[in-house]
Scaffold this motif. Structure first.
Motif, PDB file in Angstrom:
ATOM      1  N   LEU A 615       0.826  -1.201   0.000  1.00 58.03           N
ATOM      2  CA  LEU A 615       0.000   0.000   0.000  1.00 58.03           C
ATOM      3  C   LEU A 615       0.865   1.257   0.000  1.00 58.03           C
ATOM      4  O   LEU A 615       0.569   2.227  -0.697  1.00 58.03           O
ATOM      5  CB  LEU A 615      -0.924  -0.004   1.220  1.00 58.03           C
ATOM      6  CG  LEU A 615      -1.854   1.212   1.373  1.00 58.03           C
ATOM      7  CD1 LEU A 615      -2.667   1.441   0.112  1.00 58.03           C
ATOM      8  CD2 LEU A 615      -2.759   1.027   2.576  1.00 58.03           C
ATOM      9  N   ALA A 616       1.967   1.223   0.761  1.00 61.50           N
ATOM     10  CA  ALA A 616       2.859   2.381   0.800  1.00 61.50           C
ATOM     11  C   ALA A 616       3.463   2.653  -0.573  1.00 61.50           C
ATOM     12  O   ALA A 616       3.621   3.815  -0.978  1.00 61.50           O
ATOM     13  CB  ALA A 616       3.956   2.169   1.841  1.00 61.50           C
ATOM     14  N   HIS A 617       3.799   1.586  -1.323  1.00 60.50           N
ATOM     15  CA  HIS A 617       4.348   1.792  -2.663  1.00 60.50           C
ATOM     16  C   HIS A 617       3.277   2.346  -3.610  1.00 60.50           C
ATOM     17  O   HIS A 617       3.587   3.138  -4.510  1.00 60.50           O
ATOM     18  CB  HIS A 617       4.945   0.486  -3.192  1.00 60.50           C
ATOM     19  CG  HIS A 617       6.311   0.207  -2.654  1.00 60.50           C
ATOM     20  ND1 HIS A 617       7.414   0.939  -3.006  1.00 60.50           N
ATOM     21  CD2 HIS A 617       6.752  -0.719  -1.757  1.00 60.50           C
ATOM     22  CE1 HIS A 617       8.480   0.480  -2.378  1.00 60.50           C
ATOM     23  NE2 HIS A 617       8.101  -0.535  -1.598  1.00 60.50           N
ATOM     24  N   GLU A 618       2.026   1.962  -3.412  1.00 55.90           N
ATOM     25  CA  GLU A 618       0.947   2.548  -4.212  1.00 55.90           C
ATOM     26  C   GLU A 618       0.804   4.037  -3.890  1.00 55.90           C
ATOM     27  O   GLU A 618       0.601   4.865  -4.780  1.00 55.90           O
ATOM     28  CB  GLU A 618      -0.371   1.814  -3.933  1.00 55.90           C
ATOM     29  CG  GLU A 618      -1.516   2.236  -4.834  1.00 55.90           C
ATOM     30  CD  GLU A 618      -1.245   1.931  -6.298  1.00 55.90           C
ATOM     31  OE1 GLU A 618      -1.688   2.733  -7.160  1.00 55.90           O
ATOM     32  OE2 GLU A 618      -0.572   0.923  -6.587  1.00 55.90           O
ATOM     33  N   LEU A 619       0.934   4.364  -2.610  1.00 56.21           N
ATOM     34  CA  LEU A 619       0.888   5.773  -2.214  1.00 56.21           C
ATOM     35  C   LEU A 619       2.071   6.534  -2.786  1.00 56.21           C
ATOM     36  O   LEU A 619       1.945   7.703  -3.160  1.00 56.21           O
ATOM     37  CB  LEU A 619       0.883   5.887  -0.689  1.00 56.21           C
ATOM     38  CG  LEU A 619      -0.390   5.399   0.012  1.00 56.21           C
ATOM     39  CD1 LEU A 619      -0.185   5.354   1.520  1.00 56.21           C
ATOM     40  CD2 LEU A 619      -1.576   6.302  -0.337  1.00 56.21           C
ATOM     41  N   ARG A 620       3.224   5.883  -2.874  1.00 57.78           N
ATOM     42  CA  ARG A 620       4.386   6.517  -3.496  1.00 57.78           C
ATOM     43  C   ARG A 620       4.117   6.846  -4.968  1.00 57.78           C
ATOM     44  O   ARG A 620       4.502   7.909  -5.455  1.00 57.78           O
ATOM     45  CB  ARG A 620       5.606   5.594  -3.398  1.00 57.78           C
ATOM     46  CG  ARG A 620       6.480   5.813  -2.188  1.00 57.78           C
ATOM     47  CD  ARG A 620       7.688   4.894  -2.280  1.00 57.78           C
ATOM     48  NE  ARG A 620       8.707   5.247  -1.317  1.00 57.78           N
ATOM     49  CZ  ARG A 620       9.828   4.558  -1.160  1.00 57.78           C
ATOM     50  NH1 ARG A 620      10.053   3.479  -1.916  1.00 57.78           N
ATOM     51  NH2 ARG A 620      10.726   4.925  -0.270  1.00 57.78           N
TER      52      ARG A 620
END
Length: 690
Positions: A615-620
């Motif tokens: 999810l954090a990489h999607e937010l990135r």
């Protein structure tokens, strides 16, 4: 009808003229530093009267200080305008409250206005061992934000206040009760009571609105909710309002001020005309290019690009200089040498300023300038040794000197022949014991200011001993007392070199400016934790840069002494990164390491695992796209630390409202407003996929 004796539009540049010709509201003037905002609004008022739109007695011009109000009146008089009411928010509100009190006061006497909250807060301050002035400042913040005592704990949950929110709310409520029992009001109440009177008394409101039909507000970026509420009460259904301000000079949010009203003016008044002033009459093109680069973190569509209309100089002044020094002494020596060279070349001392972040930093420059025979003054007070807490410290040191030889109690335990402590250690012990001076910074702005000044005195003693190891305690105290007795320099015909903080320099300008100690922990201050707080520090730097007309130097030290006298490594401020030739650069490349998160060895996102990391990489990916759209670095949108915190929260308890986002580290009202809806959409889409 009496009209101005001069053509109100004469001598204005095209943008200023356009603003002055808009004689009917609503009008919003975004005025960059040095672009002639006061000239523009005074000429607009003159044009309103000259064109027959308004009579002079129908105009109310509002600003924030008596000095600024007097300048408005003086400029209007110079344009041949009949007397116009120009006043501060408080003066205008109090005049109206006094005028209508006989009719609306229900027979009660006019309330007495207390000149300071401190007197009523001293008992609580002594009981709780905090500064009464910090309690007063916190109550002022709450009242400026229209926060009542019962609402304070929730409103101040994330504030760095002098007391825990629940305890502060009790102090606030007790203060309000004491004030009411005394039949008194404070300066904040002038605004609140007048706005309330206009809201509940239709006759009074109609009278005020009939009298003042055309309103102009200066420094609109500094308006707080209480002032905005009063302004709307003055207006009623009218939109005859002109505001002028610069969101890039919003540096007083700690008082409750908000640039949201300036930035959001077109939303509040959809029919508003907006004029932007960018032609600067103060600074050289090179200084303005640097000022423009300081604000590179703003989204591209919101930046004002200042251009220079200042007359050309011969010979042309040097480009702004970035200088790193080996240590703090070298920086002070270089600044003093620079001041001496400027004066020798013909720059009057009154056209030179040394700006720093906190008041305690003045001490070293005061001593060095005095030793060099250069006249100086400290704006806002008489100088370091005239400050109340420093005078109190000197009295303690002088009294201890009279007691004769001294031994640290810990040393006495070692035996009768234990040597006396070093002089700097004795200074520190006397001040810590006598003033209850803690080793770490206390809460509250005034308490911190006092703490920093005493720390600087302790450090000054250590510096003296380091420079001359044979120095005695008596000699250190004698030197301090001699410096205190010298007092401030009397200004000569060419004035004095100004020493002051960035905040106190706002509104001033000088031929030459030195911005000193541009280091992490000092600019931005170590207390600036959130993105919003760091951006306010960036705006402070912008204010500092735009004070300079011709000469500008930004400097930092690679070492600075601690209270023990030992050198402490320092880093140049991240706010200087990549600002131009000679400016420092990040030690490491990469969005987070080069910016707000400078110095971090690993990314908070890379420390996650499983769903949270995905999810954090999607937010990135969302952040990268938004950063490209806004033409800013990725870390300006959000740091990796914030994205990691958001991802962890979304896995356990997905946020569904904008208010939910405020609980995440790195989010503030501005970022929620700017990015919140998009982030909720991203999180919702990812949740649906899971």
């Amino acid at each position: 009808m009496t009209s101005p004796s001069r053509d109100p539009l004469a001598g204005l540049n095209p943008a200023q003229r356009r603003a002055a010709e808009e004689v009917r509201g609503p009008v919003c003037i975004l005025a960059g530093a040095g672009t002639g905002k006061t000239r523009t609004i005074t000429h607009r008022i003159a044009q309103q009267i000259s064109s027959g739109v308004a009579r002079a007695d129908q105009v109310l011009a509002v600003t924030f200080t008596d000095k600024a109000a007097a300048e408005l009146r003086g400029r209007l008089h110079g344009l041949g305008v009949p007397p116009v009411r120009a006043a501060t928010f408080h003066a205008a509100a109090w005049a109206q409250l006094r005028h209508f009190w006989p009719r609306v006061g229900e027979g009660a006497p006019l309330p007495e206005v207390i000149s300071s909250k401190v007197r009523l807060l001293v008992p609580a301050a002594r009981r709780l061992r905090v500064e009464a002035r910090d309690l007063a400042a916190e109550i002022e913040w709450a009242k400026a934000r229209l926060v009542a005592p019962q609402a304070y704990p929730e409103a101040a949950a994330d504030r760095d206040g002098p007391l825990p929110p629940e305890r502060m709310a009790e102090v606030y409520a007790d203060y309000e009760a004491r004030k009411a029992d005394a039949g008194a009001i404070d300066f904040d109440d002038m605004l609140l009571r007048t706005a309330d009177l206009l809201a509940r008394d239709a006759e009074t409101a109609a009278t005020v609105r009939a009298r003042y039909r055309y309103l102009t507000v200066d420094e609109y970026q500094d308006v707080n909710p209480a002032q905005h509420a009063l302004l709307r009460a003055w207006l009623g259904d009218s939109d005859e309002l002109c505001v002028v301000g610069d969101d890039d000079q919003t540096i007083y949010s700690f008082t409750g001020a908000s640039s949201d009203y300036l930035i959001g003016f077109p939303r509040e008044f959809p029919a508003a005309t907006r004029v932007t002033l960018t032609e600067n009459y103060r600074s050289t093109p090179e200084i303005l290019e640097l000022a423009n680069r300081v604000l590179w973190t703003k989204p591209a569509g919101t930046r004002k690009h200042l251009t220079s209309a200042a007359p050309l100089c011969s010979p042309p002044p040097p480009a702004p200089r970035f200088v790193g020094h080996a240590d703090a002494d070298a920086e002070v020596d270089a600044v003093v040498a620079g001041c001496r060279a400027l004066v020798a070349a013909g720059t009057p001392p009154g056209e030179i300023a040394v700006l720093y972040r906190v008041n305690a930093q003045s001490e070293r420059f005061e001593l060095a300038l005095r030793d060099a025979g250069l006249p100086y003054s400290v704006r806002g007070d008489e100088g370091f040794f005239a400050r109340a807490e420093v005078r109190q410290a000197l009295r303690l040191l002088a009294a201890d000197r009279e007691r004769g030889p001294y031994a640290d109690p810990a040393d006495l335990l070692a035996g009768a022949d234990a040597p006396p402590p070093p002089p700097d250690r004795r200074v520190e012990r006397v001040l810590r014991d006598g003033l209850r001076h803690p080793r770490s910074e206390p809460e509250g702005g005034v308490a911190r200011e006092r703490w920093r000044n005493i720390e600087e005195l302790i450090t000054a003693a250590a510096r003296q001993l380091q420079a001359s190891p044979a120095t005695t305690f008596d000699e250190i105290v004698e030197d301090f007392l001699a410096r205190a007795a010298q007092g401030a320099d009397a200004p000569g015909p060419q004035g004095t070199i100004t020493l002051t903080t960035y905040h106190r320099a706002k509104g001033l300008e000088f031929d030459a400016v030195f911005l000193v100690a541009c280091e992490e922990g000092l600019l931005p201050l170590s207390h600036a934790k959130t993105d919003e707080e760091v951006e306010e520090e960036r705006r402070l730097l912008y204010v500092g840069v735009t004070r300079a007309r011709r000469h500008l130097t930004l400097s930092w030290a690679r070492e600075r002494p601690s209270r023990s006298g030992r050198p402490q490594k320092r880093r140049p401020s991240r706010l200087l990164y990549n600002l131009g030739e000679g400016a420092p650069k990040p030690a490491e490349k990469g969005s987070d390491k080069a910016g707000v998160g400078a110095g971090a060895r690993t990314s908070a996102v890379d420390e996650l695992d499983g769903e949270a990391m995905a999810l954090a990489h999607e937010l990135r990916r969302w952040r990268a796209a938004r950063a490209r759209s806004d033409e800013v670095p990725a870390f300006v949108v959000f740091s990796d630390r914030t994205l990691a915190a958001l991802a962890l929260l979304a896995i356990d308890d997905p946020p569904t409202t904008l208010d939910d986002l405020l609980a995440v580290h790195g989010f503030g009202a501005t970022k929620v407003k700017r990015y919140g809806d998009e982030l909720l959409a991203v999180l919702g889409a990812q949740g649906a996929r899971r």
